[in-house]
Design a protein around this motif. Structure first.
Motif, PDB file in Angstrom:
ATOM      1  N   GLU A 130      -0.862 -14.383  -0.860  1.00  0.00           N
ATOM      2  CA  GLU A 130      -1.493 -13.905  -2.090  1.00  0.00           C
ATOM      3  C   GLU A 130      -2.963 -13.579  -1.859  1.00  0.00           C
ATOM      4  O   GLU A 130      -3.495 -12.614  -2.429  1.00  0.00           O
ATOM      5  N   GLY A 131      -3.629 -14.371  -1.029  1.00  0.00           N
ATOM      6  CA  GLY A 131      -5.031 -14.086  -0.716  1.00  0.00           C
ATOM      7  C   GLY A 131      -5.194 -12.767   0.014  1.00  0.00           C
ATOM      8  O   GLY A 131      -6.108 -11.984  -0.284  1.00  0.00           O
ATOM      9  N   ASN A 134      -5.003  -9.690  -2.131  1.00  0.00           N
ATOM     10  CA  ASN A 134      -6.133  -9.444  -3.026  1.00  0.00           C
ATOM     11  C   ASN A 134      -6.862  -8.155  -2.669  1.00  0.00           C
ATOM     12  O   ASN A 134      -7.573  -7.571  -3.498  1.00  0.00           O
ATOM     13  N   ARG A 196       1.800  -7.065  -7.844  1.00  0.00           N
ATOM     14  CA  ARG A 196       0.879  -8.059  -7.301  1.00  0.00           C
ATOM     15  C   ARG A 196       0.260  -8.901  -8.422  1.00  0.00           C
ATOM     16  O   ARG A 196       0.136 -10.126  -8.305  1.00  0.00           O
ATOM     17  N   HIS A 197      -0.115  -8.251  -9.512  1.00  0.00           N
ATOM     18  CA  HIS A 197      -0.728  -8.950 -10.643  1.00  0.00           C
ATOM     19  C   HIS A 197       0.231  -9.975 -11.244  1.00  0.00           C
ATOM     20  O   HIS A 197      -0.136 -11.148 -11.432  1.00  0.00           O
ATOM     21  N   ARG A 200       1.171 -12.907  -8.757  1.00  0.00           N
ATOM     22  CA  ARG A 200       0.082 -13.884  -8.677  1.00  0.00           C
ATOM     23  C   ARG A 200       0.007 -14.710  -9.955  1.00  0.00           C
ATOM     24  O   ARG A 200      -0.163 -15.940  -9.909  1.00  0.00           O
ATOM     25  N   GLY A 417      -9.919 -13.945  -2.449  1.00  0.00           N
ATOM     26  CA  GLY A 417      -8.572 -14.301  -2.905  1.00  0.00           C
ATOM     27  C   GLY A 417      -8.156 -15.691  -2.467  1.00  0.00           C
ATOM     28  O   GLY A 417      -7.497 -16.421  -3.218  1.00  0.00           O
TER      29      GLY A 417
END
Length: 439
Positions: A130-131, A134, A196-197, A200, A417
């Motif tokens: 996830e980072g 970002n 992605r939004h 996360r 991120g």
């Protein structure tokens, strides 16, 4: 980033603006070759051969309306050279921008695959993935802006006069037209970043959730995203890369691009994991997790090689003029890096990662990872440069500056991120299995 931005500005300002300036640069370049006239004659013969085969392989050829011998008059030839030289900074920026964007995109795809497959080994790495993703939002927006403003420097089918005199481009104009092309690009960016939004958002919601609703949402969105990605990655490869040479096509091309995307992404996941573990941020990750990442690096390197060879061998063996023109310029003008890329992307990963024990050794994985990333940067370089700048390529200030700028931006966004939340996820149904994973 500052140094890179300065170098990019220098690159755009230093390109020739007139045919006379391009002639001076070309003359200066030819002075460094002992057989300048002979090389020029060979180049003219080569272009003759390609044009006679109607391969239409590169942008300079695309600008030629006649496809005849009159096109080799000095004035018209130098206009082609000028156009290619002016495309160089755009190409350098696009290569670096797409390279880092594809790492973030590939990481997002790998994350979705792990979620949809309900993999038990990987949840401890989800915060790392996830980072890295970002970077996707700024990276993808920048890539889209570059391909929009590069215009005819990249895409000859955007030249209306050329299309009016080219029956093949007229037949393709239903797909290759600017409004539809732009709409598709916007859809790609919105779709990828929306997943992605929400991924996360639900991943973080899982930390405090008392039920499985966030996990079920994440699973559902991942399945939808993978279906969306299968389509959009293919059309993206056609739109942003294959349409640089609009008479040429390959049915393997989208898969080939995907192979570069996924192997580069898994490689960066492994490098970031090793880096964070080295400073004590991932104590719950063990060498079995690293071993699995290294297996994917190894496997996708072989997969990329299979696709590269499959595409190259079939085109070489069939020897159809409309197809082989794509490789002629790359072999003649980019020979060292064209074949050197195979050694970097296949031989080195095989040698370093073949042994199962080596996949558990952090510094071995990092060495293999750096080599793989260098090789796939060259891969993207070879997808773009021959189609935009032709034989007038180099790796100089502009290319190095573009790498610096986008590497800096990538590190900044990934660091932000990773720093926002705990790197240890909570309440994932497979978390306990992942924490106790041993191979």
């Amino acid at each position: 980033m500052v140094l890179g931005l300065i170098g990019l500005v220098f690159g755009f300002l230093s390109v020739p603006s007139t045919v006379e300036e391009a002639s001076e640069i070309l003359a200066s370049h030819e002075e460094h070759h002992s057989s300048g006239e002979e090389a020029s004659h060979e180049e003219a013969n080569f272009v003759d051969e390609v044009r006679q085969e109607h391969g239409y392989s590169e942008h300079a050829m695309a600008q030629d309306k006649d496809l005849g011998h009159d096109a080799h008059e000095d004035g018209e030839h130098m206009e082609h050279v000028l156009h290619q030289m002016q495309a160089k900074p755009w190409s350098a920026a696009f290569v670096a921008a797409f390279f880092f964007m594809m790492i973030a995109l590939g990481t997002l795809v790998f994350y979705a695959i792990q979620t949809a497959a309900q993999a038990g080994w990987s949840p401890v790495l989800f915060r790392v993935m996830e980072g890295i993703t970002n970077y996707l939002l700024p990276g993808s927006v920048i890539v889209l802006l570059i391909v929009i403003f590069a215009g005819e420097h990249f895409y000859p089918w955007q030249n209306h006069e050329l299309v009016a005199e080219d029956s093949i481009l007229q037949e393709k104009s239903g797909y290759l037209n600017f409004p539809f092309w732009l709409i598709r690009g916007i859809i790609y960016i919105i779709g990828w970043n929306l997943y992605r939004h929400f991924a996360r958002k639900n991943s973080l919601a899982m930390d405090d959730a008392e039920d499985l609703k966030p996990y079920k949402n994440l699973f559902k969105y991942s399945v939808y995203f993978l279906a969306f990605f299968i389509v959009t990655e293919s059309t993206m490869a056609w739109d942003w890369f294959m349409s640089m040479t609009p008479h040429w096509y390959s049915t393997l091309f989208a898969w080939y691009i995907f192979a570069s995307i996924i192997v580069s992404a898994v490689t960066v996941i492994a490098i970031v994991t090793v880096s964070l573990k080295a400073i004590g941020k991932l104590d719950f990750v063990n060498d079995s997790h690293l071993h699995d990442l290294a297996k994917f690096m190894f496997g996708f390197s072989v997969f990329w090689t299979y696709l590269w060879f499959g595409q190259f061998m079939l085109i070489w063996y069939a020897n159809i003029p409309e197809e082989v023109t794509y490789f002629i310029l790359r072999i003649q003008e980019y020979n060292p890096i064209f074949f050197g890329m195979i050694i970097i992307n296949f031989v080195f990963p095989i040698v370093i990662l073949m042994n199962s024990d080596f996949k558990r050794v952090s510094w071995f994985v990092v060495i293999a990872g750096v080599i793989i990333l260098v090789g796939h940067y060259i891969d993207i370089f070879l997808l773009v440069m021959p189609s935009t700048v032709g034989p007038y390529w180099s790796f100089g200030i502009t290319e190095f500056a573009a790498l610096l700028f986008f590497l800096g931006l990538f590190i900044l966004m990934v660091g932000m991120g990773l720093a926002k939340v705990s790197l240890r996820p909570k309440n994932n149904p497979f978390l306990v299995e992942s924490e106790h994973f041993h191979y």
